[in-house]
Enzyme design. Sequence first.
Site, mmCIF file in Angstrom:
data_model
loop_
_atom_site.group_PDB
_atom_site.id
_atom_site.type_symbol
_atom_site.label_atom_id
_atom_site.label_comp_id
_atom_site.label_asym_id
_atom_site.label_seq_id
_atom_site.Cartn_x
_atom_site.Cartn_y
_atom_site.Cartn_z
ATOM 1 N N HIS A 94 15.122 49.417 94.808
ATOM 2 C CA HIS A 94 16.174 50.005 94.773
ATOM 3 C C HIS A 94 16.670 50.902 94.025
ATOM 4 O O HIS A 94 17.373 51.079 92.930
ATOM 5 C CB HIS A 94 17.561 48.694 94.536
ATOM 6 C CG HIS A 94 16.903 47.941 95.606
ATOM 7 N ND1 HIS A 94 18.267 46.414 95.193
ATOM 8 C CD2 HIS A 94 16.410 47.299 96.961
ATOM 9 C CE1 HIS A 94 17.677 45.653 96.202
ATOM 10 N NE2 HIS A 94 17.097 45.882 97.798
ATOM 11 N N TYR A 113 11.876 72.242 100.081
ATOM 12 C CA TYR A 113 10.350 72.048 100.921
ATOM 13 C C TYR A 113 10.031 70.571 100.267
ATOM 14 O O TYR A 113 9.522 70.489 101.646
ATOM 15 C CB TYR A 113 9.799 73.482 100.864
ATOM 16 C CG TYR A 113 8.913 73.313 99.561
ATOM 17 C CD1 TYR A 113 9.177 73.708 98.041
ATOM 18 C CD2 TYR A 113 7.361 73.312 99.698
ATOM 19 C CE1 TYR A 113 7.977 73.924 97.162
ATOM 20 C CE2 TYR A 113 6.901 72.828 98.733
ATOM 21 C CZ TYR A 113 7.487 72.994 97.199
ATOM 22 O OH TYR A 113 6.600 72.956 96.456
HETATM 23 ZN ZN LIG Z 1 15.850 44.912 98.980
#
Ligand SMILES: [Zn+2]
Length: 227
Positions: A94, A113
Amino acid sequence: MAERALRAQIIATARQMNTCGLNRGKSGNVSARWRDGFLITPSGLAYASTRPQDIVAMTFDGEARGTLPPSSEWRFHRALYATRPEVGAVVHAHASFATTLACLGRDIPAFHYMVAVAGGNDIRCAPYATFGTQQLADHVLSALEGRKACLLANHGMIAVGSCLQGALALAVEVEALAEQYWRALQIGPPNLLSEAEMERVLAKFATYGTAPPGRGGRPGGHSRPRS
Ligand SMILES: [Zn+2]
Protein backbone atom coordinates in the site's frame (compact mmCIF):
# COMPACT_ATOMS: atom_id res chain seq x y z
CA MET A 1 16.57 -23.27 -2.97
CA ALA A 2 15.41 -25.17 0.11
CA GLU A 3 11.89 -24.48 1.31
CA ARG A 4 13.02 -23.06 4.65
CA ALA A 5 15.45 -20.67 2.99
CA LEU A 6 12.71 -19.44 0.66
CA ARG A 7 10.38 -18.93 3.64
CA ALA A 8 13.10 -16.85 5.33
CA GLN A 9 13.61 -14.86 2.12
CA ILE A 10 9.88 -14.08 1.92
CA ILE A 11 9.98 -12.70 5.48
CA ALA A 12 13.14 -10.70 4.72
CA THR A 13 11.45 -9.21 1.64
CA ALA A 14 8.31 -8.28 3.63
CA ARG A 15 10.44 -6.62 6.31
CA GLN A 16 12.48 -4.78 3.68
CA MET A 17 9.22 -3.61 2.10
CA ASN A 18 8.42 -1.83 5.36
CA THR A 19 11.92 -0.63 6.32
CA CYS A 20 12.42 1.00 2.90
CA GLY A 21 9.14 2.90 3.36
CA LEU A 22 7.24 1.11 0.61
CA ASN A 23 4.63 -0.22 3.01
CA ARG A 24 3.51 0.34 6.58
CA GLY A 25 2.25 -1.94 9.32
CA LYS A 26 0.65 -5.27 8.46
CA SER A 27 -0.79 -4.27 5.09
CA GLY A 28 0.70 -5.68 1.91
CA ASN A 29 1.87 -9.25 1.35
CA VAL A 30 4.64 -11.21 -0.30
CA SER A 31 4.76 -14.62 -1.98
CA ALA A 32 7.10 -16.83 -4.02
CA ARG A 33 6.46 -19.76 -6.34
CA TRP A 34 7.21 -23.08 -4.72
CA ARG A 35 6.89 -26.46 -6.45
CA ASP A 36 3.31 -26.83 -7.74
CA GLY A 37 2.01 -23.87 -5.74
CA PHE A 38 3.41 -20.96 -3.76
CA LEU A 39 4.45 -19.75 -0.30
CA ILE A 40 2.78 -16.62 1.08
CA THR A 41 2.88 -14.40 4.16
CA PRO A 42 0.17 -15.19 6.73
CA SER A 43 -2.79 -12.95 7.48
CA GLY A 44 -2.61 -10.27 10.17
CA LEU A 45 0.83 -11.02 11.60
CA ALA A 46 3.47 -8.26 11.99
CA TYR A 47 6.42 -9.00 9.71
CA ALA A 48 8.82 -8.40 12.62
CA SER A 49 7.40 -11.38 14.51
CA THR A 50 6.78 -13.67 11.50
CA ARG A 51 8.87 -16.85 11.61
CA PRO A 52 9.64 -19.19 8.67
CA GLN A 53 7.13 -21.75 9.99
CA ASP A 54 4.38 -19.06 9.89
CA ILE A 55 4.64 -18.75 6.10
CA VAL A 56 1.70 -20.56 4.48
CA ALA A 57 2.11 -23.08 1.65
CA MET A 58 -0.73 -23.03 -0.90
CA THR A 59 -1.72 -25.09 -3.93
CA PHE A 60 -3.33 -23.74 -7.11
CA ASP A 61 -6.61 -25.23 -5.84
CA GLY A 62 -6.51 -22.76 -2.95
CA GLU A 63 -5.64 -25.39 -0.37
CA ALA A 64 -3.54 -23.94 2.47
CA ARG A 65 -1.01 -25.82 4.60
CA GLY A 66 0.12 -24.00 7.73
CA THR A 67 -0.79 -23.07 11.28
CA LEU A 68 -1.99 -19.58 10.31
CA PRO A 69 -4.45 -18.50 7.59
CA PRO A 70 -2.81 -17.17 4.39
CA SER A 71 -2.90 -13.48 3.46
CA SER A 72 -6.46 -12.51 2.54
CA GLU A 73 -5.10 -11.58 -0.92
CA TRP A 74 -3.95 -15.13 -1.79
CA ARG A 75 -6.37 -15.22 -4.74
CA PHE A 76 -4.50 -12.72 -6.89
CA HIS A 77 -1.18 -14.33 -5.97
CA ARG A 78 -2.58 -17.71 -7.06
CA ALA A 79 -4.02 -16.25 -10.27
CA LEU A 80 -0.61 -14.83 -11.21
CA TYR A 81 1.34 -18.05 -10.60
CA ALA A 82 -1.31 -20.11 -12.37
CA THR A 83 -1.38 -17.98 -15.53
CA ARG A 84 2.10 -16.41 -15.77
CA PRO A 85 4.79 -19.10 -15.80
CA GLU A 86 7.59 -16.48 -15.76
CA VAL A 87 6.39 -15.05 -12.43
CA GLY A 88 8.41 -16.38 -9.50
CA ALA A 89 7.49 -13.79 -6.85
CA VAL A 90 4.74 -11.26 -6.10
CA VAL A 91 4.99 -8.16 -3.89
CA HIS A 92 1.84 -6.26 -2.92
CA ALA A 93 2.14 -2.97 -0.99
CA HIS A 94 0.00 0.00 0.00
CA ALA A 95 2.78 2.38 -1.07
CA SER A 96 1.79 6.01 -0.46
CA PHE A 97 2.25 7.63 -3.88
CA ALA A 98 1.13 4.63 -5.92
CA THR A 99 -1.95 4.36 -3.70
CA THR A 100 -2.64 8.10 -3.99
CA LEU A 101 -2.79 7.81 -7.81
CA ALA A 102 -4.78 4.57 -7.45
CA CYS A 103 -7.37 6.40 -5.33
CA LEU A 104 -7.92 8.69 -8.33
CA GLY A 105 -8.14 5.64 -10.61
CA ARG A 106 -5.23 6.97 -12.69
CA ASP A 107 -2.90 4.93 -14.86
CA ILE A 108 0.72 6.13 -14.91
CA PRO A 109 1.37 7.17 -18.54
CA ALA A 110 4.75 7.43 -20.31
CA PHE A 111 5.71 10.65 -18.50
CA HIS A 112 9.22 9.20 -17.90
CA TYR A 113 11.11 6.58 -19.90
CA MET A 114 11.52 4.43 -16.76
CA VAL A 115 7.80 3.59 -16.96
CA ALA A 116 9.05 0.91 -19.39
CA VAL A 117 10.58 -0.93 -16.43
CA ALA A 118 7.07 -2.31 -15.78
CA GLY A 119 7.02 -3.82 -19.28
CA GLY A 120 5.10 -1.36 -21.44
CA ASN A 121 4.27 2.27 -22.20
CA ASP A 122 2.08 2.72 -19.13
CA ILE A 123 1.41 1.28 -15.68
CA ARG A 124 -2.29 0.46 -15.54
CA CYS A 125 -4.63 0.95 -12.61
CA ALA A 126 -6.88 -2.08 -12.07
CA PRO A 127 -10.54 -1.20 -11.36
CA TYR A 128 -11.68 -1.42 -7.76
CA ALA A 129 -12.99 -4.65 -6.29
CA THR A 130 -13.26 -5.73 -2.64
CA PHE A 131 -9.97 -7.03 -1.23
CA GLY A 132 -9.57 -10.79 -1.20
CA THR A 133 -12.15 -11.43 -3.94
CA GLN A 134 -11.80 -13.36 -7.19
CA GLN A 135 -13.11 -10.25 -8.93
CA LEU A 136 -10.05 -8.34 -7.73
CA ALA A 137 -7.83 -11.23 -8.92
CA ASP A 138 -9.49 -11.02 -12.37
CA HIS A 139 -8.93 -7.24 -12.52
CA VAL A 140 -5.29 -7.75 -11.53
CA LEU A 141 -4.70 -10.28 -14.32
CA SER A 142 -6.13 -7.85 -16.91
CA ALA A 143 -4.16 -4.84 -15.61
CA LEU A 144 -0.95 -6.91 -15.60
CA GLU A 145 -1.38 -8.20 -19.14
CA GLY A 146 2.01 -7.62 -20.77
CA ARG A 147 3.16 -5.83 -17.60
CA LYS A 148 5.07 -6.58 -14.41
CA ALA A 149 3.41 -3.97 -12.19
CA CYS A 150 0.03 -2.31 -11.77
CA LEU A 151 -1.90 -0.07 -9.40
CA LEU A 152 -5.09 -1.24 -7.65
CA ALA A 153 -7.84 1.38 -7.48
CA ASN A 154 -8.51 2.65 -3.95
CA HIS A 155 -6.06 0.07 -2.63
CA GLY A 156 -2.36 -0.11 -3.56
CA MET A 157 0.03 -1.68 -6.05
CA ILE A 158 1.48 -5.00 -7.19
CA ALA A 159 4.87 -5.87 -8.68
CA VAL A 160 5.95 -9.27 -9.95
CA GLY A 161 9.36 -10.68 -10.82
CA SER A 162 11.22 -13.86 -11.53
CA CYS A 163 12.55 -13.67 -7.95
CA LEU A 164 11.71 -11.87 -4.69
CA GLN A 165 14.56 -9.38 -5.09
CA GLY A 166 13.38 -8.45 -8.57
CA ALA A 167 9.75 -8.01 -7.52
CA LEU A 168 10.72 -5.80 -4.58
CA ALA A 169 13.12 -3.72 -6.68
CA LEU A 170 10.37 -3.15 -9.25
CA ALA A 171 7.87 -2.17 -6.53
CA VAL A 172 10.37 0.44 -5.26
CA GLU A 173 10.87 1.72 -8.82
CA VAL A 174 7.11 2.00 -9.43
CA GLU A 175 6.63 3.91 -6.17
CA ALA A 176 9.40 6.34 -7.21
CA LEU A 177 7.68 6.84 -10.58
CA ALA A 178 4.32 7.35 -8.84
CA GLU A 179 5.88 10.05 -6.65
CA GLN A 180 7.49 11.78 -9.63
CA TYR A 181 4.26 11.65 -11.63
CA TRP A 182 2.31 12.99 -8.66
CA ARG A 183 4.80 15.83 -8.25
CA ALA A 184 4.70 16.70 -11.97
CA LEU A 185 0.89 16.81 -11.82
CA GLN A 186 1.09 19.52 -9.14
CA ILE A 187 2.61 21.92 -11.69
CA GLY A 188 0.73 20.91 -14.79
CA PRO A 189 0.17 18.04 -17.18
CA PRO A 190 3.60 16.50 -17.89
CA ASN A 191 4.88 16.01 -21.43
CA LEU A 192 4.39 12.39 -22.44
CA LEU A 193 6.80 10.31 -24.49
CA SER A 194 5.53 8.98 -27.82
CA GLU A 195 4.69 5.33 -28.37
CA ALA A 196 7.61 5.10 -30.82
CA GLU A 197 10.05 6.40 -28.19
CA MET A 198 8.73 3.97 -25.57
CA GLU A 199 9.19 1.15 -28.12
CA ARG A 200 12.86 2.16 -28.42
CA VAL A 201 13.26 2.25 -24.64
CA LEU A 202 11.56 -1.14 -24.24
CA ALA A 203 13.91 -2.61 -26.86
CA LYS A 204 16.93 -1.19 -24.99
CA PHE A 205 15.65 -2.56 -21.67
CA ALA A 206 15.25 -6.00 -23.24
CA THR A 207 18.94 -5.91 -24.26
CA TYR A 208 20.08 -4.74 -20.82
CA GLY A 209 18.02 -7.47 -19.20
CA THR A 210 19.93 -10.19 -21.02
CA ALA A 211 23.44 -8.74 -20.61
CA PRO A 212 25.85 -11.04 -18.79
CA PRO A 213 26.79 -10.26 -15.15
CA GLY A 214 29.33 -7.47 -14.79
CA ARG A 215 28.39 -5.97 -18.12
CA GLY A 216 25.42 -3.88 -17.11
CA GLY A 217 22.97 -6.68 -16.42
CA ARG A 218 22.22 -9.64 -14.22
CA PRO A 219 20.48 -12.88 -15.01
CA GLY A 220 16.85 -12.91 -13.97
CA GLY A 221 15.63 -10.28 -16.39
CA HIS A 222 15.06 -7.53 -13.86
CA SER A 223 18.27 -5.58 -14.33
CA ARG A 224 18.14 -2.23 -16.06
CA PRO A 225 20.20 0.83 -16.76
CA ARG A 226 20.80 3.06 -13.75
CA SER A 227 20.91 6.34 -15.65
ZN1 LIG B 1 -3.79 -4.80 0.06
